[in-house]
Design an enzyme around this catalytic site. Structure first.
Site, short mmCIF file in Angstrom:
data_model
loop_
_atom_site.label_atom_id
_atom_site.label_comp_id
_atom_site.label_asym_id
_atom_site.label_seq_id
_atom_site.Cartn_x
_atom_site.Cartn_y
_atom_site.Cartn_z
N PHE A 94 113.00 62.73 156.03
CA PHE A 94 111.93 63.93 155.70
C PHE A 94 112.19 64.46 154.12
CE2 PHE A 94 112.67 63.57 160.15
CZ PHE A 94 111.32 63.70 160.69
N ARG A 102 107.46 68.02 156.94
CA ARG A 102 106.27 67.45 157.47
C ARG A 102 105.99 66.16 156.53
NH1 ARG A 102 101.67 71.78 155.57
NH2 ARG A 102 103.49 73.18 156.35
N HIS A 103 106.86 66.11 155.50
CA HIS A 103 106.67 64.58 154.63
C HIS A 103 107.56 63.74 155.34
CE1 HIS A 103 106.09 67.69 151.19
NE2 HIS A 103 104.95 67.44 151.85
N LEU A 104 107.01 62.62 156.04
CA LEU A 104 107.51 61.55 156.61
C LEU A 104 107.64 60.25 156.04
CD1 LEU A 104 105.64 62.15 160.31
CD2 LEU A 104 107.71 63.03 159.39
N ASN A 163 106.49 66.01 146.27
CA ASN A 163 105.49 65.64 147.46
C ASN A 163 104.78 64.40 147.33
OD1 ASN A 163 105.75 68.50 148.38
ND2 ASN A 163 103.76 69.19 147.48
#
Length: 340
Positions: free
Chosen positions: A123, A260-262, A304
């Site tokens: 993550f 939330r970044h998988l 991101n």
């Protein structure tokens, strides 16, 4: 974001922050507006809402022949034949789909001959710092397209453990940014955590109401990554104080447990013993199954990931299209084979 009417899209009417909401007019470019909606209109794409892919069925060893999926509204299962299967369900669900896809030559899941599917889940470790400064003399400015200031100054920083930092960017609150004559400044700092084999997605022994195995996520932040996050938090405090903030606050987000970044789970590599897909996203053990989401990436990175994921997916899409050729047969109706 359109400043004037363009190809059927209206000009931006300056309603305010854009990144947390769906644009109500279609002025902001997004995947659905620019790509999916036109394809649905011309009949090139079918979207099945309230549906869930259950497993990829193998026609023979190393070749996918169909996908079994569940219509959640009518509680019926369907099977759709396919020449190629492109998996883009995000890192957790893509790995889960492959693990559920057992068959000839895939006793433990498709692409999982070396127990790599689901491993390397990563993550962003991140957090927030914020404070208030006097509002500009001009008062509350006119709303407009949302923009953000990002700092990559600390992406490589010898003061940070391992020398690899991350990004800081302005993440101002959507509401109550201006209050009592003061302006809220809020910074989000983030860094990709290093992949670990023990951080993974796996199938549970319990099943849900539809008889599908539930998921287990094993995840623990590495101590070095915690130190990297803390160093970035210190830089965020310094930036806010330089901007005039006297009292800096820490905002609880639980993102230190994973954001939330998988990434990972279907990591790319040359060696099937240490990866799931090759450089073109093709599963090593299946000639017509591809993974194009964040699960492809072995490392989460320090920024991101959306644009990078999209660029990589587009690159792989060209490869898939070239491999299939232009003489594709007519599409098969998804409800051609159905059973309760």
């Amino acid at each position: 974001i359109t400043s004037v009417p363009y190809r059927g899209r209206p000009r931006c009417h300056r309603c305010g922050p854009c990144n947390e909401h769906v644009c109500p007019t279609g002025a902001r470019a997004d995947l659905a507006t620019l790509l999916l909606d036109p394809l649905v209109a011309e009949g090139s794409l079918s979207v099945r809402l309230a549906s869930r892919a259950l497993r990829i069925n193998l026609a023979r060893c190393g070749v996918a022949g169909s996908v079994e999926w569940l219509d959640l509204r009518h509680r019926t299962r369907h099977t759709t034949r396919a020449r190629a299967v492109v998996v883009a369900a995000n890192a957790v669900q893509s790995a889960a789909l492959l693990l559920r896809s057992t068959g000839p030559g895939a006793a433990h899941g498709l692409g999982n001959g070396h127990d790599m599917v689901g491993r390397g889940l990563s993550f962003k470790v991140s957090g927030y710092r914020w404070g208030r400064v006097p509002a500009p003399d001009t008062g509350r400015p006119e709303n407009g397209p949302f923009s953000s200031v990002a700092f990559s100054d600390y992406y490589l920083d010898p003061e940070i453990p391992s020398g690899l930092g991350g990004m800081l960017y302005e993440a101002d609150p959507v509401r109550d940014r201006y209050r009592d004559g003061r302006l809220t400044l809020r910074l989000h700092f983030l860094a990709g955590d290093q992949p670990r084999a023990r951080n993974r997605v796996r199938l549970a022994t319990r099943r849900d109401a539809f008889g599908v195995p539930r998921l287990v996520m094993d995840y623990r932040t590495h101590p070095v990554d915690e130190s990297r996050r803390d160093h970035l938090a210190g830089h965020a405090v310094d930036l806010l104080r330089a901007a005039g903030v006297r009292e800096v606050h820490a905002e609880s987000s639980n993102h230190h447990l994973g954001s939330r970044h998988l990434h990972g789970g279907c990591r790319a590599g040359h060696d099937p013993r240490s990866s799931v897909v090759d450089r073109d996203g093709r599963v090593h053990e299946a000639e017509n199954v591809y993974v194009v989401d964040g699960g492809f990436f072995p490392f989460a990175g320090g920024v991101n990931p959306t644009l990078t994921i999209q660029a990589n997916a587009l690159r792989i899409a060209h490869r898939v299209a070239a491999q299939l050729g232009t003489d594709a047969p007519p599409p098969i109706r998804p409800d051609e084979e159905a059973h309760p």
